[in-house]
Design an enzyme around this catalytic site. Structure first.
Site, PDB file in Angstrom:
ATOM      1  N   TYR A   1      37.698 -33.458  -7.666  1.00  0.00           N
ATOM      2  CA  TYR A   1      36.852 -32.689  -8.594  1.00  0.00           C
ATOM      3  C   TYR A   1      35.498 -33.380  -8.764  1.00  0.00           C
ATOM      4  CZ  TYR A   1      35.250 -30.937 -13.188  1.00  0.00           C
ATOM      5  OH  TYR A   1      34.510 -30.428 -14.233  1.00  0.00           O
TER       6      TYR A   1
ATOM      7  N   ARG B   1      38.326 -41.380 -24.631  1.00  0.00           N
ATOM      8  CA  ARG B   1      37.430 -40.274 -24.286  1.00  0.00           C
ATOM      9  C   ARG B   1      36.512 -40.018 -25.483  1.00  0.00           C
ATOM     10  NH1 ARG B   1      39.506 -41.367 -20.206  1.00  0.00           N
ATOM     11  NH2 ARG B   1      40.507 -40.064 -18.642  1.00  0.00           N
TER      12      ARG B   1
ATOM     13  N   GLY C   1      45.272 -42.035 -10.340  1.00  0.00           N
ATOM     14  CA  GLY C   1      43.817 -41.872 -10.269  1.00  0.00           C
ATOM     15  C   GLY C   1      43.144 -41.523 -11.586  1.00  0.00           C
TER      16      GLY C   1
HETATM   17  N1  LIG Z   1      35.280 -28.288 -20.493  1.00  0.00           N
HETATM   18  C1  LIG Z   1      34.846 -29.508 -20.224  1.00  0.00           C
HETATM   19  O1  LIG Z   1      35.208 -30.469 -20.882  1.00  0.00           O
HETATM   20  C2  LIG Z   1      33.852 -29.755 -19.123  1.00  0.00           C
HETATM   21  C3  LIG Z   1      33.350 -31.034 -18.963  1.00  0.00           C
HETATM   22  C4  LIG Z   1      32.432 -31.279 -17.949  1.00  0.00           C
HETATM   23  C5  LIG Z   1      32.030 -30.262 -17.131  1.00  0.00           C
HETATM   24  N2  LIG Z   1      32.536 -29.012 -17.286  1.00  0.00           N
HETATM   25  C6  LIG Z   1      32.069 -27.971 -16.381  1.00  0.00           C
HETATM   26  O2  LIG Z   1      31.563 -26.900 -17.155  1.00  0.00           O
HETATM   27  C7  LIG Z   1      31.814 -25.665 -16.500  1.00  0.00           C
HETATM   28  C8  LIG Z   1      32.581 -24.734 -17.426  1.00  0.00           C
HETATM   29  O3  LIG Z   1      33.843 -25.311 -17.741  1.00  0.00           O
HETATM   30  P1  LIG Z   1      34.856 -24.629 -18.739  1.00  0.00           P
HETATM   31  O4  LIG Z   1      35.585 -25.709 -19.414  1.00  0.00           O
HETATM   32  O5  LIG Z   1      34.159 -23.604 -19.539  1.00  0.00           O
HETATM   33  O6  LIG Z   1      35.885 -23.952 -17.718  1.00  0.00           O
HETATM   34  P2  LIG Z   1      36.422 -22.450 -17.664  1.00  0.00           P
HETATM   35  O7  LIG Z   1      37.510 -22.440 -16.651  1.00  0.00           O
HETATM   36  O8  LIG Z   1      36.745 -21.946 -19.010  1.00  0.00           O
HETATM   37  O9  LIG Z   1      35.172 -21.667 -17.099  1.00  0.00           O
HETATM   38  C9  LIG Z   1      34.882 -21.550 -15.744  1.00  0.00           C
HETATM   39  C10 LIG Z   1      34.745 -20.089 -15.423  1.00  0.00           C
HETATM   40  O10 LIG Z   1      34.388 -19.952 -14.050  1.00  0.00           O
HETATM   41  C11 LIG Z   1      35.061 -18.815 -13.531  1.00  0.00           C
HETATM   42  N3  LIG Z   1      35.139 -18.961 -12.080  1.00  0.00           N
HETATM   43  C12 LIG Z   1      35.837 -19.875 -11.366  1.00  0.00           C
HETATM   44  N4  LIG Z   1      35.630 -19.709 -10.052  1.00  0.00           N
HETATM   45  C13 LIG Z   1      34.770 -18.671  -9.924  1.00  0.00           C
HETATM   46  C14 LIG Z   1      34.187 -18.030  -8.819  1.00  0.00           C
HETATM   47  N5  LIG Z   1      34.450 -18.414  -7.565  1.00  0.00           N
HETATM   48  N6  LIG Z   1      33.356 -16.992  -9.045  1.00  0.00           N
HETATM   49  C15 LIG Z   1      33.091 -16.575 -10.320  1.00  0.00           C
HETATM   50  N7  LIG Z   1      33.621 -17.157 -11.407  1.00  0.00           N
HETATM   51  C16 LIG Z   1      34.454 -18.192 -11.214  1.00  0.00           C
HETATM   52  C17 LIG Z   1      36.405 -18.832 -14.223  1.00  0.00           C
HETATM   53  O11 LIG Z   1      37.051 -17.578 -14.231  1.00  0.00           O
HETATM   54  C18 LIG Z   1      36.036 -19.299 -15.624  1.00  0.00           C
HETATM   55  O12 LIG Z   1      35.793 -18.214 -16.481  1.00  0.00           O
HETATM   56  C19 LIG Z   1      32.555 -26.017 -15.214  1.00  0.00           C
HETATM   57  O13 LIG Z   1      31.620 -26.122 -14.182  1.00  0.00           O
HETATM   58  C20 LIG Z   1      33.154 -27.373 -15.516  1.00  0.00           C
HETATM   59  O14 LIG Z   1      33.371 -28.106 -14.340  1.00  0.00           O
HETATM   60  C21 LIG Z   1      33.459 -28.735 -18.259  1.00  0.00           C
END
Ligand SMILES: NC(=O)c1ccc[n+]([C@@H]2O[C@H](COP(=O)([O-])OP(=O)(O)OC[C@H]3O[C@@H](n4cnc5c(N)ncnc54)[C@H](O)[C@@H]3O)[C@@H](O)[C@H]2O)c1
Length: 334
Positions: free
Chosen positions: A141, A209, A270
Site C-alpha cells: 500500500y 498512532r 510488517g
Molecule cells: N482513512 C485514513 O485514515 C487515510 C489515511 C491516509 C490516507 N488515506 C487515503 O485517503 C483516501 C480516502 O480514504 P478513505 O479512508 O476515505 O477510504 P474509502 O474506502 O472510504 O474511500 C475510497 C473511495 O474510493 C472508491 N474507489 C476505490 N477504487 C476506485 C476506482 N477504481 N474507481 C473509482 N472509485 C474507487 C471507493 O469506492 C471508496 O468510496 C484514500 O486514497 C486513502 O488511501 C486515508
C-alpha cells in the site's frame, strides 16, 4: 474565492464524501466519481454531480475529467495491512487510476491536482515523520502511494501542473466503512462491539498512532488546491495527539459503555510499530486545527455508527497469499 469545477475521485467514500460536502458548501461545482467498491450511495451529497465510474478505465476517466479545473484524487483501496496478502488487486486499484488521471489532467489542461497519499510512505523510520524524510514504504500500500507521489511530481515538473501531496494519518469519524474487516481499526472495533464481540488487538497493543478526526482534516484537504503556497508541497495532515492502541481501545470501550475486554492476536507481519507525523506544515499552509480530542471524535463516530447499526462484515478483495496472514482473515472470523 472564485468557484471552480472540481472532480473528487472516491467521492462516495469516507473522506471523499466529507470533502465533497465542504467543496459544495463553498459554492464549487463538484463532480464526484466513485465505483462504490468501498464507498456507499448513502454518502453522496445531493448537490454534487455523482458519476458511478471506475477510475481504472481510461475512457471513463477521460469523460469524467472533461471540464474539470481541479482534481482531488482520493479513490483507493486503503487496506494497508491486507496489501501484503492481496498485492495484485490492491496495486491495480491504487496505481492505475493515478496514471489515467494524470494523462487526462495534462491532456485536458487541469489547473491543480491534489493527491491524498499516506504516512505509509515513511515506513518504519523514526517518528515523528517529517515531510522531508525519504520515502521508505514497508508494505505494498505504501509502495503504491510512493509510486503515485513520484508520478505526480514527474508529470507536474514536465507539464507545469499545480499539485499538492497530502499525507493524512489515521483519519476516523462518521461514514467510515465499518463493514470492512481489513481496515480502519476504530471502525472494526465499533462494529465488533455493536455485534457483541470483543475488539481484537494485533500484537501487544503498544503500537502508537495519532488518530485524526475527519471534520478537522476535511477543511485542510479542501484548502490544498486553492493557494499558490501549497504548490509542489508535501504536507502531513492530522492530529499530533499520540495514542497507544491499547489506550484507544479503552477509550472506545468507555465511550460505548462496554464491559468487554480486548482479545489479543499475534502481531501482523510488517505492521509499523510507531507511526505519527509532524503537523506544523499543515497548520501553516492549510490552516489545519485539531478541534476534536480522540474522546470527542469517538463519541460522534459511535453516535453515527449506532444509528447505522451493526454491519455484516464484507470481505471485498480475496487474499491472494494466505501464508502468514492473520487467522481471523483466513478463517473469516470477524
Ligand atoms: N482513512 C485514513 O485514515 C487515510 C489515511 C491516509 C490516507 N488515506 C487515503 O485517503 C483516501 C480516502 O480514504 P478513505 O479512508 O476515505 O477510504 P474509502 O474506502 O472510504 O474511500 C475510497 C473511495 O474510493 C472508491 N474507489 C476505490 N477504487 C476506485 C476506482 N477504481 N474507481 C473509482 N472509485 C474507487 C471507493 O469506492 C471508496 O468510496 C484514500 O486514497 C486513502 O488511501 C486515508
Amino acid at each position: 474565492m472564485e468557484t471552480r469545477t472540481v472532480l473528487v475521485t472516491g467521492g462516495a467514500g469516507f473522506m471523499g464524501s466529507w470533502l465533497v460536502d465542504e467543496l459544495v458548501k463553498k459554492g464549487h461545482q463538484v463532480v464526484s466519481a466513485d465505483n462504490l467498491l468501498g464507498g456507499s450511495e448513502r454518502n453522496v451529497n445531493k448537490d454534487c454531480k455523482f458519476v458511478k465510474a471506475d477510475m481504472r478505465i481510461r475512457d471513463r476517466v477521460k469523460k469524467v475529467v472533461k471540464g474539470t479545473d481541479i482534481i482531488f484524487h482520493l479513490a483507493a483501496y486503503a487496506a494497508e495491512g491486507q496489501s501484503f496478502f492481496s498485492p495484485v488487486a490492491i496495486n491495480e486499484i491504487n496505481i492505475v487510476p493515478m496514471n489515467n488521471l494524470l494523462v487526462e489532467a495534462i491532456n485536458q489542461d487541469v489547473e491543480s491536482f491534489v493527491f491524498t497519499s499516506s504516512m505509509a510512505v515513511y515506513g518504519a523510520q523514526k517518528p515523528p515523520f517529517r515531510e522531508d524524510m525519504p520515502r521508505e514504504p514497508e508494505d505494498p500500500y505504501g509502495a503504491a502511494k510512493a509510486y503515485c507521489e513520484t508520478m505526480l511530481e514527474i508529470f507536474a515538473r514536465t507539464y507545469g501542473l499545480h499539485y499538492t501531496i497530502l499525507r493524512p494519518h489515521n483519519v476516523y469519524g462518521p461514514r467510515q466503512n465499518t463493514a470492512d474487516p481489513y481496515r480502519n481499526v476504530l471502525g472494526i472495533w465499533i462494529n465488533r462491539i455493536l455485534r457483541n464481540k470483543p475488539p481484537l488487538i494485533y500484537g501487544d497493543g503498544d503500537q502508537t498512532r495519532a488518530f485524526s478526526y475527519v471534520e478537522d482534516v476535511t477543511p485542510a484537504i479542501a484548502n490544498a488546491a486553492f493557494h499558490e503556497k501549497t504548490n509542489m508541497q508535501i504536507i502531513n495532515v492530522g492530529s499530533d495527539e499520540i495514542t497507544p492502541i491499547n489506550d484507544a481501545c479503552r477509550a472506545l470501550l468507555e465511550t460505548m459503555r462496554s464491559e468487554m475486554e480486548p482479545i489479543y492476536e499475534p502481531a501482523r507481519p510488517g505492521e509499523v510499530k510507531n507511526a505519527y507525523c509532524t503537523v506544523r506544515k499543515s497548520v501553516d499552509l492549510l490552516d489545519y486545527k485539531t478541534s476534536h480530542t480522540l474522546k470527542q471524535g469517538l463519541s460522534k463516530m459511535v453516535g453515527w455508527a449506532r444509528d447505522l447499526g451493526p454491519q455484516e462484515p464484507t470481505y471485498r478483495l480475496p487474499l491472494e497469499i494466505t501464508r502468514k496472514a492473520p487467522r481471523v482473515w483466513v478463517e473469516k472470523l470477524m
